[in-house]
Design a protein around this motif. Structure first.
Motif, PDB file in Angstrom:
ATOM      1  N   LYS B  40       0.825  -1.216   0.000  1.00 12.95           N
ATOM      2  CA  LYS B  40       0.000   0.000   0.000  1.00 12.95           C
ATOM      3  C   LYS B  40       0.859   1.267   0.000  1.00 12.95           C
ATOM      4  O   LYS B  40       0.649   2.170  -0.805  1.00 12.95           O
ATOM      5  N   SER B  41       1.821   1.301   0.926  1.00 18.82           N
ATOM      6  CA  SER B  41       2.674   2.497   0.989  1.00 18.82           C
ATOM      7  C   SER B  41       3.475   2.647  -0.289  1.00 18.82           C
ATOM      8  O   SER B  41       3.671   3.765  -0.791  1.00 18.82           O
ATOM      9  N   THR B  42       3.942   1.527  -0.807  1.00 24.24           N
ATOM     10  CA  THR B  42       4.734   1.577  -2.032  1.00 24.24           C
ATOM     11  C   THR B  42       3.906   2.172  -3.180  1.00 24.24           C
ATOM     12  O   THR B  42       4.408   2.982  -3.962  1.00 24.24           O
ATOM     13  N   LEU B 159      -3.310   9.811   1.284  1.00 20.90           N
ATOM     14  CA  LEU B 159      -3.136   9.657   2.733  1.00 20.90           C
ATOM     15  C   LEU B 159      -2.709   8.237   3.045  1.00 20.90           C
ATOM     16  O   LEU B 159      -3.395   7.283   2.695  1.00 20.90           O
ATOM     17  N   ASP B 160      -1.543   8.097   3.678  1.00 13.34           N
ATOM     18  CA  ASP B 160      -1.023   6.764   3.976  1.00 13.34           C
ATOM     19  C   ASP B 160      -1.064   6.505   5.480  1.00 13.34           C
ATOM     20  O   ASP B 160      -0.185   6.957   6.209  1.00 13.34           O
ATOM     21  N   GLU B 161      -2.069   5.803   5.911  1.00 18.15           N
ATOM     22  CA  GLU B 161      -2.191   5.449   7.342  1.00 18.15           C
ATOM     23  C   GLU B 161      -1.932   6.646   8.246  1.00 18.15           C
ATOM     24  O   GLU B 161      -1.100   6.583   9.144  1.00 18.15           O
ATOM     25  N   VAL B 162      -2.677   7.706   7.992  1.00 16.71           N
ATOM     26  CA  VAL B 162      -2.371   8.962   8.669  1.00 16.71           C
ATOM     27  C   VAL B 162      -2.745   8.944  10.145  1.00 16.71           C
ATOM     28  O   VAL B 162      -2.397   9.863  10.887  1.00 16.71           O
TER      29      VAL B 162
END
Ligand SMILES: Nc1ncnc2c1ncn2[C@@H]1O[C@H](COP(=O)(O)OP(=O)(O)OP(=O)(O)O)[C@@H](O)[C@H]1O
Ligand SMILES: [Mg+2]
Lengths: 223, 244
Positions: B40-42, B159-162
Motif C-alpha cells: 500500500k505504501s509503495t 493519505l497513507d495510514e495517517v
C-alpha cells in the motif's frame, strides 16, 4: 650575537605577529569554510566523478600532518609547477585546504543527520533539490554543525603556528625571534601562549553565541 | 483523473507491486485496504514520485510521474499526508504550511500566510500557528500535516495510514477532519486500517494483496456478502481486523 633586554618596540612586534596570525586564520578559515561547504554541496548533488575526487582529496588532507602538507606546497610547487608561492602563499593554500577537508566532513555528517522523511515530504510538495537544501537542510545542518565547526576553528588557530617554520612572521615566529634575542623563554612563550589562548577563547565564545542563537529557534528537538 | 496502469515495482528480487490498475476520478474517495506488507505504501510512493516504477504508467491529470519534466506538474496536483507527519522540525506550524505554496506555487507570503492561518483555524489549531512541531501533540501534528497538503490546493489527496501513529482520541480528531473533507468533495486516495471509517467515507474500496489489486468495488458491494466478502482473503482480512 648580543643578548638584549626587552624594549617597548617588542610589543609592536608581538602585535604585528598576532595580526599576521589572526589575518591568516580568518582568511584561511573563510576560504576553508566556503570550499568545504561547496564540496559538501557537490556531494549532496551526487555529481558523478567529482564527489569521489573530493572524498579522496579530503581523506589525504585529513590523514597527513599539516607540516608535511606545508612543506609539499612550499617546496613542491616551485619544483614541480615552477610556481613560487612564497611563505604566505604556501601557508594560505595549505591551511585553507586543510580546513576545507574538515569542514567537508562536518558538512557531510550535518547533511546526513537530517531525517530522510522531511526531505521526502519537501520533494513531494514540489521543492527542487536546491530549495530543499536551502530551506529544509541548511538551517538544521547549520545548527547541527556549529559546535563541531567551533571546535575545528579553535584547533586550526593553533595549527597556524606551524607556518612559522617556512618563515612567515606570525605570532610564533615573533616569539621565536624574541626568545633568541632575550634568552627569556619563559617570559616570551608565556606571553605568546596567552595571546593564542585569548584569541582561541574569543573564537569559542563567538561560536557558542552563534550556536545559542541558531538553537533558540530550534527549540524543536525530540520530534 | 489519477490513473495507475499495470504498475510493477520490485525491490531487488521481491515484487512489491504486480500489475496494479487503479483509477480515481475527481471527487471520489477511494480507500485502499490490505494487510501489512501488501504494498500500500509503495503504491502511494509510486504515485507521488518517491519510487521509480519498474513497469506500467502513472498519470495525474495526464502528467506522467515517470517523466522528470512532468513529475513537477503531477506533484503540484497531488498532496500527501504521511503516517509519521514528516513535518519540518525547525519551522513553525505556519511555516510548515506556507513553505511549498511560497516556493513552488510562487504565492506571496502574505497570501500564503492568510490561507495557512485559515486552514489551521479550520482544523482547530488557530492559536498554534507559531508552535514548533515538537510543541504539538501527535494529533495536532497530523492536523498540521493535513493543512500542509491542503495549502497546495491539490486535486488529489494521498493519505497513507495517517492515524496509525496516533492514540484513539487523537485518531478521532484527525478522522473528523478527513470526514469533513470527504463530504466537501475532496478527492482522496486513502490507505487505512480503520475499516469502519473507510466504509463510512469511501465511494470505493480496493483491496491489495501481495502487490496484486484483488478487489476494486463500490463501498456497499465491497462489504456485501456476494461482493468483496466472496473473496476468501478479504473475508479473512476483515474478520481479523474487526477482532483486533
Ligand atoms: N525501500 C525498500 N527496500 C526494500 N524493500 C522494501 C522497501 N520498501 C518496501 N519494501 C518491501 O515492500 C513490501 C511492501 O511494503 P509496503 O510498505 O508498501 O507495505 P504496506 O502495505 O504499506 O504495509 P504496512 O501496512 O505495514 O504499512 C514489504 O515487503 C516491504 O518489506
Ligand atoms: Mg505502509
Amino acid at each position: 650575537m648580543r643578548y638584549t633586554e626587552f624594549t617597548p618596540y617588542d610589543l609592536v612586534l608581538l602585535a604585528q605577529g598576532l595580526g599576521v596570525t589572526v589575518a591568516l586564520f580568518l582568511g584561511t578559515s573563510l576560504i576553508g569554510l566556503a570550499v568545504g561547504t561547496l564540496w559538501g554541496i557537490v556531494r549532496y548533488y551526487r555529481v558523478p566523478g567529482l564527489t569521489q575526487i573530493i572524498t579522496f582529496v579530503a581523506e589525504l588532507l585529513k590523514n597527513s600532518p599539516v607540516l608535511v602538507q606545508l612543506f609539499l606546497v612550499f617546496f613542491g610547487f616551485p619544483a614541480f609547477f615552477h610556481l613560487d608561492l612564497g611563505p604566505v602563499g604556501a601557508a594560505v593554500i595549505t591551511l585553507s585546504a586543510n580546513t576545507a577537508a574538515f569542514v567537508y566532513v562536518i558538512a557531510v555528517s550535518a547533511i546526513e543527520s537530517i531525517g530522510r522523511d522531511q526531505i521526502e515530504a519537501a520533494r513531494v510538495f514540489g521543492l527542487s533539490r536546491w530549495q530543499v537544501l536551502r530551506h529544509v537542510i541548511a538551517p538544521q545542518a547549520a545548527a547541527f554543525s556549529i559546535g563541531p565547526l567551533t571546535a575545528l576553528l579553535v584547533n586550526q588557530l593553533q595549527v597556524t603556528s606551524l607556518i612559522s617554520v617556512i618563515g612567515v612572521m606570525d605570532l610564533s615566529k615573533i616569539g621565536a625571534t624574541l626568545n633568541l634575542r632575550t634568552l627569556k623563554p619563559f617570559v616570551v612563550w608565556s606571553v605568546v601562549g596567552l595571546l593564542y589562548y585569548l584569541a582561541a577563547k574569543l573564537v569559542a565564545t563567538l561560536g557558542a553565541r552563534i550556536e545559542r542563537r541558531l538553537r533558540a529557534h530550534t527549540a524543536f528537538r525530540g520530534l | 483523473m489519477l490513473n495507475v496502469e499495470q504498475v510493477r515495482k520490485t525491490f531487488g528480487t521481491v515484487t512489491v507491486l504486480d500489475g496494479v490498475n487503479l483509477a480515481v476520478k475527481p471527487g471520489e474517495v477511494v480507500s485502499i485496504l490490505g494487510s501489512s506488507g501488501s504494498g500500500k505504501s509503495t503504491l502511494i510512493r509510486c504515485i507521488n514520485g518517491l519510487e521509480r516504477l519498474d513497469g506500467g504508467r502513472i498519470t495525474v491529470d495526464d502528467f506522467d510521474v515517470s517523466k522528470p519534466r512532468e513529475l513537477a506538474e503531477a506533484r503540484k496536483r497531488s498532496g500527501t499526508v504521511f503516517q509519521l507527519f514528516n513535518l519540518y522540525p525547525h519551522m513553525t506550524a505556519l511555516q510548515n504550511i506556507t513553505l511549498a505554496p511560497i516556493e513552488v506555487l510562487k504565492r506571496s507570503r502574505a497570501e500564503a500566510e492568510d490561507e495557512g492561518r485559515a486552514l489551521l483555524a479550520s482544523v482547530g489549531l488557530g492559536d498554534r500557528a507559531e508552535a514548533y512541531p515538537a510543541q504539538l501533540s501527535g494529533g495536532q501534528r497530523q492536523r498540521v500535516g493535513i493543512c500542509r497538503a491542503l495549502a497546495m490546493r491539490p486535486r488529489y489527496l494521498l493519505l497513507d495510514e495517517v492515524t496509525s501513529a496516533l492514540d484513539p482520541e487523537m485518531t478521532s480528531e484527525v478522522l473528523d477532519i478527513l470526514a469533513k473533507l470527504a463530504s466537501g468533495g475532496t478527492t482522496m486516495l486513502f490507505v487505512t486500517h480503520e475499516i469502519e471509517f473507510a466504509r463510512q467515507i469511501s465511494d470505493r474500496v480496493v483491496f491489495l494483496e501481495k502487490g496484486v489489486l484483488l478487489v476494486d468495488l463500490p463501498t456497499r458491494d465491497f462489504f456485501a456478502a456476494g461482493g468483496g466478502l466472496a473473496q476468501p482473503r478479504v473475508a479473512q482480512f476483515l474478520s481479523k481486523m474487526r477482532k483486533d
